[in-house]
Design a protein around this motif. Sequence first.
Motif, PDB file in Angstrom:
ATOM      1  N   GLY A   1       0.823  -1.186   0.000  1.00  0.00           N
ATOM      2  CA  GLY A   1       0.000   0.000   0.000  1.00  0.00           C
ATOM      3  C   GLY A   1       0.866   1.247   0.000  1.00  0.00           C
ATOM      4  N   SER A   2       0.226   2.371  -0.193  1.00  0.00           N
ATOM      5  CA  SER A   2       0.943   3.651  -0.231  1.00  0.00           C
ATOM      6  C   SER A   2       1.663   3.905   1.079  1.00  0.00           C
ATOM      7  CB  SER A   2      -0.045   4.782  -0.510  1.00  0.00           C
ATOM      8  OG  SER A   2       0.590   6.029  -0.407  1.00  0.00           O
ATOM      9  N   ARG A   3       2.845   4.486   0.988  1.00  0.00           N
ATOM     10  CA  ARG A   3       3.601   4.841   2.189  1.00  0.00           C
ATOM     11  C   ARG A   3       3.405   6.304   2.561  1.00  0.00           C
ATOM     12  NH1 ARG A   3       9.415   3.906   1.866  1.00  0.00           N
ATOM     13  NH2 ARG A   3       9.230   4.844  -0.195  1.00  0.00           N
ATOM     14  N   THR A   4       2.802   7.086   1.680  1.00  0.00           N
ATOM     15  CA  THR A   4       2.478   8.484   1.984  1.00  0.00           C
ATOM     16  C   THR A   4       0.986   8.667   1.762  1.00  0.00           C
ATOM     17  OG1 THR A   4       2.967   9.171  -0.303  1.00  0.00           O
ATOM     18  CG2 THR A   4       4.759   9.295   1.300  1.00  0.00           C
ATOM     19  N   GLY A   5       0.327   9.236   2.728  1.00  0.00           N
ATOM     20  CA  GLY A   5      -1.116   9.394   2.626  1.00  0.00           C
ATOM     21  C   GLY A   5      -1.836   8.066   2.579  1.00  0.00           C
ATOM     22  N   ALA A   6      -1.319   7.077   3.321  1.00  0.00           N
ATOM     23  CA  ALA A   6      -1.901   5.738   3.294  1.00  0.00           C
ATOM     24  C   ALA A   6      -3.319   5.739   3.856  1.00  0.00           C
ATOM     25  CB  ALA A   6      -1.020   4.784   4.087  1.00  0.00           C
ATOM     26  N   ALA A   7      -4.177   4.957   3.223  1.00  0.00           N
ATOM     27  CA  ALA A   7      -5.548   4.813   3.712  1.00  0.00           C
ATOM     28  C   ALA A   7      -5.595   3.749   4.803  1.00  0.00           C
ATOM     29  CB  ALA A   7      -6.469   4.420   2.561  1.00  0.00           C
ATOM     30  N   ALA A   8      -6.380   3.969   5.823  1.00  0.00           N
ATOM     31  CA  ALA A   8      -6.537   2.973   6.880  1.00  0.00           C
ATOM     32  C   ALA A   8      -7.118   1.680   6.318  1.00  0.00           C
ATOM     33  CB  ALA A   8      -7.424   3.524   7.988  1.00  0.00           C
ATOM     34  N   ASP A   9      -8.041   1.818   5.379  1.00  0.00           N
ATOM     35  CA  ASP A   9      -8.670   0.679   4.713  1.00  0.00           C
ATOM     36  C   ASP A   9      -7.945   0.440   3.396  1.00  0.00           C
ATOM     37  OD1 ASP A   9     -10.246  -1.190   3.466  1.00  0.00           O
ATOM     38  OD2 ASP A   9     -12.116  -0.054   3.634  1.00  0.00           O
ATOM     39  N   LEU A  10      -7.300  -0.726   3.258  1.00  0.00           N
ATOM     40  CA  LEU A  10      -6.548  -1.009   2.028  1.00  0.00           C
ATOM     41  C   LEU A  10      -7.424  -0.924   0.784  1.00  0.00           C
ATOM     42  CD1 LEU A  10      -4.144  -3.948   2.972  1.00  0.00           C
ATOM     43  CD2 LEU A  10      -3.499  -1.686   2.080  1.00  0.00           C
ATOM     44  N   ALA A  11      -8.696  -1.200   0.922  1.00  0.00           N
ATOM     45  CA  ALA A  11      -9.596  -1.124  -0.236  1.00  0.00           C
ATOM     46  C   ALA A  11      -9.686   0.290  -0.778  1.00  0.00           C
ATOM     47  CB  ALA A  11     -10.979  -1.639   0.133  1.00  0.00           C
TER      48      ALA A  11
END
Length: 283
Positions: free
Chosen positions: A178-188
């Motif tokens: 998943g993204s390492r910057t501005g990562a979403a709590a929900d991977l979806a």
Amino acid sequence: MTTFAAVAAPFGRDLDAAFARIEGLVADARARGVQLLALPEATLGGYLASLGDHGVAEVLPEHALPPALDVDGPEVARLAAVAGDMVVTAGFCESDGTDRYNTAVAVTGDGVLGVHRKVHQPLGESNVYAAGDGFAAFETPVGRIGMMICYDKAFPEAARTLAVDGAEVVVCMSAWPGSRTGAAADLAEDRWTRRFDLFDQARALENQIVWVSANQSGTFGSLRFVCSAKVVGPGGDVLATTGTAPGTAVASIDVGEALAGARRAMGHLRDRRPETYGVGAVA
């Protein structure tokens, strides 16, 4: 009909634990009639613990690196023995005695069918691995296939090269985080999950091929993997997916019929005009 399966599962440094997991996945796939099982990038020995800080390459200490294996070594032979009459693809860190490569292999109980060294390297990966130098399709008991690894699929030329070389099925093995910057709590909802899925569908559709996409799951070092293993048909339709959870996506396809149907009216490979595409075109 051919039954394909793509796995989203965690694999780390412990090779015995990896083989225990592989044996379970193969047994489950065999019970479901699977003929090609795609395991993730870095199945044997795990991936890198970090890709650097926001794209700045980071040299990892030797103890943090995956074990360097040989295509002709006992680990790949063990994988082939577990595969038996099934085609199994998996990734590992290969050493040729001088360089390390991020490598994928396709095996059956008869041995190695094909090998691919990852060509495109994201972020700090080039500090650890040398780059592969090409893409080629090969024959298997389930037809002519090609392989690529993770970031390779971000380059349309890679999949197109395999399709032009006659691949009807492309297996892409990933350790896609998943993204390492501005990562979403929900991977979806993560933008890197969305990119992973878009690449899978686009590569299948533009080449009108079957696309089998495996990925790591869970976390390793600083990375959190998006899962999203899937099988995509030649029209770009997702036929089976694990979503953002571990599991196995299974779909059965009459490959010849599906490709013929997708290509009947608008055949993307047939209708190409490479002489108009300029520098870098796939002939």
